[in-house]
Design an enzyme around this catalytic site. Sequence first.
Site, short mmCIF file in Angstrom:
data_model
loop_
_atom_site.label_atom_id
_atom_site.label_comp_id
_atom_site.label_asym_id
_atom_site.label_seq_id
_atom_site.Cartn_x
_atom_site.Cartn_y
_atom_site.Cartn_z
N CYS A 34 -2.74 5.25 -6.01
CA CYS A 34 -3.59 4.19 -5.43
C CYS A 34 -4.91 4.73 -4.90
CB CYS A 34 -2.83 3.44 -4.35
SG CYS A 34 -1.22 2.88 -4.91
N HIS A 78 -7.56 -0.39 -0.02
CA HIS A 78 -6.49 -0.58 -1.00
C HIS A 78 -5.58 -1.72 -0.54
CE1 HIS A 78 -3.19 -0.04 -3.62
NE2 HIS A 78 -2.41 0.57 -2.75
N ASN A 136 -0.24 -5.52 -5.18
CA ASN A 136 -0.75 -4.14 -5.13
C ASN A 136 -0.97 -3.65 -6.56
OD1 ASN A 136 -1.02 -1.36 -5.03
ND2 ASN A 136 0.58 -1.06 -3.48
N1 COA Z 1 13.34 -10.13 -0.55
C1 COA Z 1 14.22 -10.31 0.45
N2 COA Z 1 14.74 -9.33 1.19
C2 COA Z 1 14.33 -8.08 0.89
C3 COA Z 1 13.43 -7.81 -0.14
C4 COA Z 1 12.93 -8.89 -0.87
N3 COA Z 1 12.04 -8.74 -1.87
N4 COA Z 1 13.23 -6.48 -0.20
C5 COA Z 1 13.98 -5.92 0.77
N5 COA Z 1 14.66 -6.89 1.41
C6 COA Z 1 15.59 -6.74 2.53
C7 COA Z 1 16.19 -5.36 2.63
O1 COA Z 1 17.28 -5.27 1.76
C8 COA Z 1 16.57 -5.31 4.07
O2 COA Z 1 17.78 -6.00 4.24
P1 COA Z 1 18.92 -5.47 5.26
O3 COA Z 1 18.27 -5.48 6.59
O4 COA Z 1 20.00 -6.48 5.09
O5 COA Z 1 19.26 -4.10 4.76
C9 COA Z 1 15.51 -6.12 4.79
O6 COA Z 1 14.85 -6.90 3.75
C10 COA Z 1 14.48 -5.32 5.54
O7 COA Z 1 14.02 -4.30 4.74
P2 COA Z 1 13.01 -3.26 5.33
O8 COA Z 1 12.81 -2.17 4.34
O9 COA Z 1 13.40 -2.90 6.72
O10 COA Z 1 11.68 -4.14 5.46
P3 COA Z 1 10.28 -3.72 5.99
O11 COA Z 1 9.93 -4.55 7.16
O12 COA Z 1 10.11 -2.24 6.12
O13 COA Z 1 9.34 -4.18 4.79
C11 COA Z 1 8.16 -3.32 2.93
C12 COA Z 1 9.52 -3.58 3.54
C13 COA Z 1 8.36 -2.62 1.59
C14 COA Z 1 7.45 -4.62 2.71
C15 COA Z 1 7.31 -2.45 3.89
O14 COA Z 1 8.07 -1.32 4.29
C16 COA Z 1 6.04 -1.97 3.28
O15 COA Z 1 5.20 -2.75 2.90
N6 COA Z 1 5.85 -0.66 3.18
C17 COA Z 1 4.68 -0.10 2.55
C18 COA Z 1 4.88 -0.14 1.06
C19 COA Z 1 3.60 0.05 0.31
O16 COA Z 1 2.59 -0.46 0.68
N7 COA Z 1 3.69 0.80 -0.79
C20 COA Z 1 2.61 1.05 -1.65
C21 COA Z 1 1.65 1.99 -1.03
S1 COA Z 1 0.38 2.39 -2.13
#
Ligand code: COA
Length: 320
Positions: free
Chosen positions: A111, A247, A277
């Site tokens: 990215c 980004h 993204n």
């Molecule tokens: N729909 C519904 N539930 C989902 C899901 C989806 N698409 N994806 C994950 N979940 C669930 C998980 O299974 C988890 O369930 P559980 O609590 O029963 O285990 C719950 O949602 C919470 O997951 P968690 O990983 O704690 O969520 P989060 O608040 O950290 O958000 C992201 C997840 C990925 C959105 C967040 O961590 C994020 O944006 N990180 C940065 C990623 C990024 O930008 N990457 C690219 C960089 S270039």
Amino acid sequence: MTARIIGTGSYLPSNVVTNHDLEKIMDTTDEWIKSRTGIGQRHIAIEETTTSMAVEAAKRALADADTTADELDLIVVGTVSADRHFPSTACEIQSALGAVNATAFDINAACSGFLFGLGIANAYFTSGTFKKALIIGAETLSKMMNWDDRSTCVLFGDGAGAAIVEAAEDGIISMTQGSDGAKGGVLSCYNRPVNNPFVKNDTALDYTSMNGQEVFKFAVRTVPEAITKVLGEANVNPDEVKYFVLHQANVRIIESVAKRLNQPMDKFPTNLHMCGNTSAASVPILLDEINKKGMLEKGDKIVLAGFGAGLTWGAALINW
Ligand code: COA
């Protein structure tokens, strides 16, 4: 001598996949995706390829810059989703455009690819090697997703963005780049499985895997640091910056950066609600959008910043 952006272009696939479309094929909800990320829809390529999208974005950037392909002496493409291992996407674009005078190659900085490409052009211009470059970020991430992994596949989209840059006295004011390979495992995608009679039990995963919370923590720490660094080196106050073009990974990351820089969110244009993204493509796609909307005027100070797999990051303060 530095690098000045003189034209932009972008391309998004015609096929749009909304969060509601995803609800029908996996266990997710529009509410979960929007509240965690800000993403409402993304473009997913059906007919388009990484190269075809990049070529279209490049043609639009050339037209915007009133430049012909034979004037280019450098083509750099940031991509992690090239159609082929070789020849490079950049060489395919060179051929499609007829940019016969250009040196062309791809870089893998995920990215941060567009920012790293800009840095390469800047270094070539400073050394006097080249004078006019096409920098592209282009991705078809949809082909690298595990569509059974709802925590990653809902985040990403396809597209391409491009900029024409030329050697000039004024353009990039300051720039920083960095990498932390030791943390590479938090966001990775293995190569294609090996089909080799000398390698037994190849178990390489073929799709993207991510520790979302670690990536989130990395982004909200590193991006404000990088921006503060480029502003500090140029002795520019954040208040003097018109737009921060970041980004487009997650609106919560952008909000956190805005808060840390003590800047209002209306200085942080976003399009991730429409595009998701798009990795290396996201900064140039957004830059093209605000350019074509007439939001940029000559002399405006703009910050560009990218971050992602590697881990990698880059930021630039530019004079438009
Ligand atoms: N729909 C519904 N539930 C989902 C899901 C989806 N698409 N994806 C994950 N979940 C669930 C998980 O299974 C988890 O369930 P559980 O609590 O029963 O285990 C719950 O949602 C919470 O997951 P968690 O990983 O704690 O969520 P989060 O608040 O950290 O958000 C992201 C997840 C990925 C959105 C967040 O961590 C994020 O944006 N990180 C940065 C990623 C990024 O930008 N990457 C690219 C960089 S270039």
